[in-house]
Design a protein around this motif. Structure first.
Motif, PDB file in Angstrom:
ATOM      1  N   ASP A  56      16.111 -34.536-118.716  1.00  0.00           N
ATOM      2  CA  ASP A  56      16.473 -35.453-119.793  1.00  0.00           C
ATOM      3  C   ASP A  56      15.559 -35.215-120.984  1.00  0.00           C
ATOM      4  O   ASP A  56      14.334 -35.141-120.844  1.00  0.00           O
ATOM      5  CB  ASP A  56      16.326 -36.887-119.286  1.00  0.00           C
ATOM      6  N   VAL A  57      16.129 -35.106-122.162  1.00  0.00           N
ATOM      7  CA  VAL A  57      15.358 -34.801-123.373  1.00  0.00           C
ATOM      8  C   VAL A  57      14.299 -35.869-123.647  1.00  0.00           C
ATOM      9  O   VAL A  57      13.246 -35.577-124.204  1.00  0.00           O
ATOM     10  CB  VAL A  57      16.291 -34.588-124.587  1.00  0.00           C
ATOM     11  N   THR A  58      14.558 -37.109-123.256  1.00  0.00           N
ATOM     12  CA  THR A  58      13.584 -38.174-123.522  1.00  0.00           C
ATOM     13  C   THR A  58      12.296 -37.990-122.725  1.00  0.00           C
ATOM     14  O   THR A  58      11.280 -38.603-123.049  1.00  0.00           O
ATOM     15  CB  THR A  58      14.171 -39.564-123.210  1.00  0.00           C
ATOM     16  N   LEU A  59      12.328 -37.144-121.702  1.00  0.00           N
ATOM     17  CA  LEU A  59      11.128 -36.890-120.901  1.00  0.00           C
ATOM     18  C   LEU A  59      10.302 -35.722-121.437  1.00  0.00           C
ATOM     19  O   LEU A  59       9.223 -35.442-120.922  1.00  0.00           O
ATOM     20  CB  LEU A  59      11.523 -36.621-119.445  1.00  0.00           C
ATOM     21  N   HIS A  60      10.780 -35.060-122.474  1.00  0.00           N
ATOM     22  CA  HIS A  60      10.059 -33.925-123.054  1.00  0.00           C
ATOM     23  C   HIS A  60       8.746 -34.408-123.667  1.00  0.00           C
ATOM     24  O   HIS A  60       8.662 -35.514-124.202  1.00  0.00           O
ATOM     25  CB  HIS A  60      10.928 -33.257-124.122  1.00  0.00           C
ATOM     26  N   LYS A  61       7.705 -33.580-123.611  1.00  0.00           N
ATOM     27  CA  LYS A  61       6.381 -33.977-124.108  1.00  0.00           C
ATOM     28  C   LYS A  61       6.381 -34.311-125.599  1.00  0.00           C
ATOM     29  O   LYS A  61       5.528 -35.067-126.062  1.00  0.00           O
ATOM     30  CB  LYS A  61       5.339 -32.901-123.795  1.00  0.00           C
ATOM     31  N   PHE A  62       7.344 -33.783-126.356  1.00  0.00           N
ATOM     32  CA  PHE A  62       7.451 -34.116-127.774  1.00  0.00           C
ATOM     33  C   PHE A  62       7.604 -35.626-127.953  1.00  0.00           C
ATOM     34  O   PHE A  62       7.140 -36.199-128.927  1.00  0.00           O
ATOM     35  CB  PHE A  62       8.648 -33.390-128.391  1.00  0.00           C
ATOM     36  N   PHE A  63       8.254 -36.281-126.983  1.00  0.00           N
ATOM     37  CA  PHE A  63       8.526 -37.706-127.088  1.00  0.00           C
ATOM     38  C   PHE A  63       7.522 -38.572-126.323  1.00  0.00           C
ATOM     39  O   PHE A  63       7.765 -39.768-126.140  1.00  0.00           O
ATOM     40  CB  PHE A  63       9.949 -38.005-126.603  1.00  0.00           C
ATOM     41  N   ASN A  64       6.403 -37.983-125.876  1.00  0.00           N
ATOM     42  CA  ASN A  64       5.374 -38.783-125.206  1.00  0.00           C
ATOM     43  C   ASN A  64       4.969 -39.950-126.093  1.00  0.00           C
ATOM     44  O   ASN A  64       4.773 -39.801-127.291  1.00  0.00           O
ATOM     45  CB  ASN A  64       4.127 -37.940-124.906  1.00  0.00           C
ATOM     46  N   GLY A  65       4.852 -41.112-125.502  1.00  0.00           N
ATOM     47  CA  GLY A  65       4.433 -42.288-126.252  1.00  0.00           C
ATOM     48  C   GLY A  65       5.568 -43.061-126.891  1.00  0.00           C
ATOM     49  O   GLY A  65       5.352 -44.131-127.454  1.00  0.00           O
ATOM     50  N   VAL A  66       6.797 -42.528-126.823  1.00  0.00           N
ATOM     51  CA  VAL A  66       7.937 -43.244-127.398  1.00  0.00           C
ATOM     52  C   VAL A  66       8.413 -44.282-126.393  1.00  0.00           C
ATOM     53  O   VAL A  66       8.678 -43.978-125.241  1.00  0.00           O
ATOM     54  CB  VAL A  66       9.100 -42.280-127.738  1.00  0.00           C
ATOM     55  N   ASN A  67       8.489 -45.523-126.838  1.00  0.00           N
ATOM     56  CA  ASN A  67       9.015 -46.586-125.995  1.00  0.00           C
ATOM     57  C   ASN A  67      10.519 -46.665-126.261  1.00  0.00           C
ATOM     58  O   ASN A  67      10.959 -47.216-127.270  1.00  0.00           O
ATOM     59  CB  ASN A  67       8.335 -47.919-126.333  1.00  0.00           C
ATOM     60  N   TRP A  68      11.300 -46.098-125.369  1.00  0.00           N
ATOM     61  CA  TRP A  68      12.744 -45.982-125.586  1.00  0.00           C
ATOM     62  C   TRP A  68      13.435 -47.335-125.579  1.00  0.00           C
ATOM     63  O   TRP A  68      14.459 -47.509-126.237  1.00  0.00           O
ATOM     64  CB  TRP A  68      13.360 -45.020-124.570  1.00  0.00           C
ATOM     65  N   ASN A  69      12.883 -48.307-124.872  1.00  0.00           N
ATOM     66  CA  ASN A  69      13.465 -49.657-124.914  1.00  0.00           C
ATOM     67  C   ASN A  69      13.315 -50.251-126.316  1.00  0.00           C
ATOM     68  O   ASN A  69      14.226 -50.895-126.827  1.00  0.00           O
ATOM     69  CB  ASN A  69      12.812 -50.574-123.879  1.00  0.00           C
TER      70      ASN A  69
END
Length: 132
Positions: A56-69
């Motif tokens: 899943d793209v949301t698990l990529h390290k680029f998105f570390n720290g993003v709170n998807w909720n």
């Protein structure tokens, strides 16, 4: 063909690439070749989905720290909010674009006349001339 959130991630990636590099990431001698080089027809294999080999793209390290909720609930504040003098203020865009003459592609009237507007009922914008 089925579509899922991978289409959004794919589109986002293309847009981001074009904004950063200034050109399309794809090559092709014509539109058909370009599309065949672009599209993954099997939804489960599309980059960014949980069933993709890369995850899943949301698990990529680029998105570390993003709170998807928070993103989903629109609680994330944008890092830049342009100041606008009025709703049509274009001062945040380069004059190269705002001063360019708009050139519209002519549309064959036979095509527009053949469109069944019922297909678009319920969308946020529909043709105001459509009869009920």
């Amino acid at each position: 063909m089925q579509y899922n959130q991978a289409v959004d991630w794919w589109s986002f990636g293309i847009l981001l690439y074009e904004m950063l590099v200034g050109q399309s990431p794809f090559n092709g001698t014509d539109e058909d070749e370009l599309l065949w080089n672009l599209l993954e027809r099997t939804p489960e294999k599309r980059l960014g989905t949980s069933t993709c080999a890369h995850g899943d793209v949301t698990l990529h390290k680029f998105f570390n720290g993003v709170n998807w909720n928070d993103v989903e609930s629109l609680r994330v504040k944008p890092p830049f909010v342009p100041i606008l003098e009025h709703p049509k203020d274009t001062s945040n865009f380069d004059a190269e674009f705002t001063e360019a003459e708009a050139v519209l592609t002519p549309i064959d009237k036979n095509i527009t006349d053949s469109i069944d507007n019922e297909l678009f009922r319920g969308f946020s914008y529909t043709n105001p001339n459509m009869t009920d």
